[in-house]
Design an enzyme around this catalytic site. Structure first.
Site, PDB file in Angstrom:
ATOM      1  NE  ARG A 161      27.663   5.510 -39.469  1.00 19.99           N
ATOM      2  CZ  ARG A 161      27.192   4.280 -39.655  1.00 19.99           C
ATOM      3  NH1 ARG A 161      27.666   3.272 -38.951  1.00 19.99           N
ATOM      4  NH2 ARG A 161      26.272   4.048 -40.570  1.00 19.99           N
ATOM      5  CB  SER A 236      22.963   8.741 -41.318  1.00 18.80           C
ATOM      6  OG  SER A 236      22.596   7.530 -41.895  1.00 18.80           O
ATOM      7  CD  GLU A 332      27.040   9.402 -39.484  1.00 16.54           C
ATOM      8  OE1 GLU A 332      27.890  10.070 -40.103  1.00 16.54           O
ATOM      9  OE2 GLU A 332      26.365   8.508 -40.010  1.00 16.54           O
TER      10      GLU A 332
HETATM   11  N1  EPU Z   1      13.070   4.014 -40.381  1.00 15.91           N
HETATM   12  C1  EPU Z   1      11.856   4.657 -40.452  1.00 15.91           C
HETATM   13  N2  EPU Z   1      11.731   5.745 -41.276  1.00 15.91           N
HETATM   14  C2  EPU Z   1      12.761   6.191 -42.034  1.00 15.91           C
HETATM   15  C3  EPU Z   1      14.001   5.533 -41.965  1.00 15.91           C
HETATM   16  C4  EPU Z   1      14.132   4.439 -41.123  1.00 15.91           C
HETATM   17  O1  EPU Z   1      10.898   4.293 -39.801  1.00 15.91           O
HETATM   18  O2  EPU Z   1      12.576   7.178 -42.760  1.00 15.91           O
HETATM   19  C5  EPU Z   1      13.205   2.845 -39.466  1.00 15.91           C
HETATM   20  C6  EPU Z   1      12.599   1.566 -39.995  1.00 15.91           C
HETATM   21  O3  EPU Z   1      12.084   0.858 -38.918  1.00 15.91           O
HETATM   22  C7  EPU Z   1      13.800   0.802 -40.527  1.00 15.91           C
HETATM   23  C8  EPU Z   1      14.872   1.214 -39.567  1.00 15.91           C
HETATM   24  O4  EPU Z   1      14.564   2.580 -39.250  1.00 15.91           O
HETATM   25  O5  EPU Z   1      13.562  -0.566 -40.513  1.00 15.91           O
HETATM   26  C9  EPU Z   1      16.274   1.099 -40.105  1.00 15.91           C
HETATM   27  O6  EPU Z   1      16.373   1.832 -41.320  1.00 15.91           O
HETATM   28  P1  EPU Z   1      17.592   1.603 -42.332  1.00 15.91           P
HETATM   29  O7  EPU Z   1      17.786   0.155 -42.588  1.00 15.91           O
HETATM   30  O8  EPU Z   1      17.375   2.495 -43.506  1.00 15.91           O
HETATM   31  O9  EPU Z   1      18.844   2.033 -41.497  1.00 15.91           O
HETATM   32  P2  EPU Z   1      19.131   3.284 -40.538  1.00 15.91           P
HETATM   33  O10 EPU Z   1      19.263   2.778 -39.146  1.00 15.91           O
HETATM   34  O11 EPU Z   1      18.151   4.357 -40.779  1.00 15.91           O
HETATM   35  C10 EPU Z   1      21.716   2.956 -40.641  1.00 15.91           C
HETATM   36  C11 EPU Z   1      22.932   3.763 -40.950  1.00 15.91           C
HETATM   37  C12 EPU Z   1      23.110   3.959 -42.449  1.00 15.91           C
HETATM   38  C13 EPU Z   1      23.232   2.571 -43.074  1.00 15.91           C
HETATM   39  C14 EPU Z   1      21.978   1.760 -42.732  1.00 15.91           C
HETATM   40  C15 EPU Z   1      22.083   0.331 -43.205  1.00 15.91           C
HETATM   41  C16 EPU Z   1      23.268   5.211 -39.026  1.00 15.91           C
HETATM   42  C17 EPU Z   1      23.260   6.599 -38.505  1.00 15.91           C
HETATM   43  N3  EPU Z   1      22.865   5.059 -40.287  1.00 15.91           N
HETATM   44  O12 EPU Z   1      20.580   3.713 -41.055  1.00 15.91           O
HETATM   45  O13 EPU Z   1      24.331   4.633 -42.664  1.00 15.91           O
HETATM   46  O14 EPU Z   1      23.381   2.668 -44.489  1.00 15.91           O
HETATM   47  O15 EPU Z   1      21.812   1.709 -41.293  1.00 15.91           O
HETATM   48  O16 EPU Z   1      23.008  -0.367 -42.403  1.00 15.91           O
HETATM   49  O17 EPU Z   1      23.636   4.281 -38.292  1.00 15.91           O
HETATM   50  C18 EPU Z   1      25.318   6.791 -42.967  1.00 15.91           C
HETATM   51  O18 EPU Z   1      25.910   6.586 -41.899  1.00 15.91           O
HETATM   52  O19 EPU Z   1      25.482   7.849 -43.629  1.00 15.91           O
HETATM   53  C19 EPU Z   1      24.378   5.783 -43.446  1.00 15.91           C
HETATM   54  C20 EPU Z   1      23.633   5.988 -44.524  1.00 15.91           C
END
Ligand code: EPU
Length: 339
Positions: A161, A236, A332
């Site tokens: 990012r 995010s 972010e």
């Molecule tokens: N998780 C939780 N609680 C929550 C959310 C997430 O426990 O409320 C934990 C879980 O363990 C889950 C893990 O976080 O397995 C990963 O969650 P998720 O797959 O939803 O992905 P993220 O890491 O929370 C990132 C990106 C998103 C992108 C997703 C999918 C960043 C800051 N965010 O989110 O990007 O869509 O991966 O690749 O890296 C954005 O940048 O606006 C965005 C939405």
């Protein structure tokens, strides 16, 4: 191109904040852009889809909304094409165009809000793919000199990012077009991300096309992330923190189930959504703002919140995670004016 005075930016930011631009103009060509610069109004703020900015006060100077359009195949190779896309094109419309033409590489990035010109600034990414994986070069106009410059891949210094446009080159350029390298069939598919493989499976798809992947990603995003047309948000709000292994060990001692992903050099990434959820924020509402109930990484405006209120909630979350886990989250989203 017409420069308007005292314009509400409500339709131009996905947080749905009713803040005002002192001067505002939409630019549809490089000539428009240069005319905007010649007006001599400072400072200039370049706006794309307004989906990664939190305005905390009215914007002085001139806000230019990038409306530079056009999608064009500029080079054809045996296995791939290079496509040049106007910086003001809506990102998801470009993805749909690529999928409809059976050009692969951006299907995992379906439904990401914002414009093509904003995408390289934060190296957008989702479901195992980042913009940098398909990026060739971009053209940008210097907001001081009015000169065009080409930035190739290495010059942009893409990170998680992150790029030079969030650092030393911040606020200095209008990204007029971006060139992407997309594959012709057979494509190299990226379906390893858990949510994607699970969704394809539950859709009964065994050998997916890029259209199937795009549809699956749209399904996942729509189920987890709030639609900015209904609930103001910028996706995010925080980055997933990257820490030393020792920080993770400390967390694992009390939370053995803490999710984490290995990074090079013994570092680890811990999902910010998990940290925030553990601190009790998920689904919590504070006035007109809140921490989204289905994805704790997303800060929302339920309607009528000010940018200041959103920022205050984000700061409270940062402090609480730091107190609870000794990890300081970073935004972010771009906060304007910068902190
Ligand atoms: N998780 C939780 N609680 C929550 C959310 C997430 O426990 O409320 C934990 C879980 O363990 C889950 C893990 O976080 O397995 C990963 O969650 P998720 O797959 O939803 O992905 P993220 O890491 O929370 C990132 C990106 C998103 C992108 C997703 C999918 C960043 C800051 N965010 O989110 O990007 O869509 O991966 O690749 O890296 C954005 O940048 O606006 C965005 C939405």
């Amino acid at each position: 191109m017409k420069i308007l005075q005292n314009v509400s930016l409500l339709p131009y930011n996905t947080f749905g904040l009713d803040i005002k631009a002192e001067h505002f103009a939409e630019i549809s060509s490089v000539d428009d852009l240069r005319a905007g610069l010649r007006a001599g109004i400072q400072p200039i703020f370049l706006l794309g889809g307004g989906s990664n900015v939190l305005f905390t006060q009215d914007v002085e100077g001139l806000v230019l909304k990038n409306n530079l359009r056009g999608i064009q195949v500029i080079r054809e190779f045996k296995n791939k094409v290079w496509v040049e896309v106007g910086g003001g094109e809506v990102w998801h419309e470009f993805v749909l165009w690529a999928v409809a033409n059976n050009y692969g590489g951006v299907e995992n990035l379906s439904l990401i809000p914002g414009t093509v010109g904003a995408a390289p600034i934060q190296n957008i990414g989702a479901y195992g793919v980042e913009l940098k994986d398909v990026f060739v070069r971009l053209n940008a106009l210097n907001l001081t000199t009015g000169k065009l410059k080409t930035f190739n891949h290495s010059v942009c210094r893409f990170g998680y990012r992150d790029s030079i446009f969030k650092r030393e080159e911040r606020g200095k350029w209008c990204i007029t077009s971006v060139v992407f390298s997309l594959t012709k069939a057979p494509h190299r598919l990226n379906t390893t991300y858990g949510d994607v493989s699970k969704t394809l499976e539950s859709n009964g798809i065994i050998s997916p096309s890029i259209a199937d992947i795009s549809r699956a990603v749209v399904q996942i995003r729509s189920s987890k992330l709030p639609d900015p047309a209904k609930i103001g948000n910028c996706g995010s709000f925080f980055k997933n923190p990257e820490t030393d292994r020792s920080v993770l060990e400390r967390i694992l001692a009390t939370h053995p189930q803490a999710p984490h992903y290995p990074l090079p050099e013994g570092r680890v990434k811990i999902p910010a959504g998990w940290l925030i959820e553990q601190c009790g924020w998920k689904g919590k509402r504070v006035g007109n703002t809140g921490c989204y109930e289905r994805q704790a990484l997303v800060v929302v405006n339920y309607g009528g919140a000010t940018g200041e209120e959103v920022k205050n909630l984000a700061e409270a979350i940062i402090e609480s995670v730091e107190r609870g886990f000794g990890v300081r989250l970073e935004a972010e989203v771009n906060i304007w004016p910068p902190l």
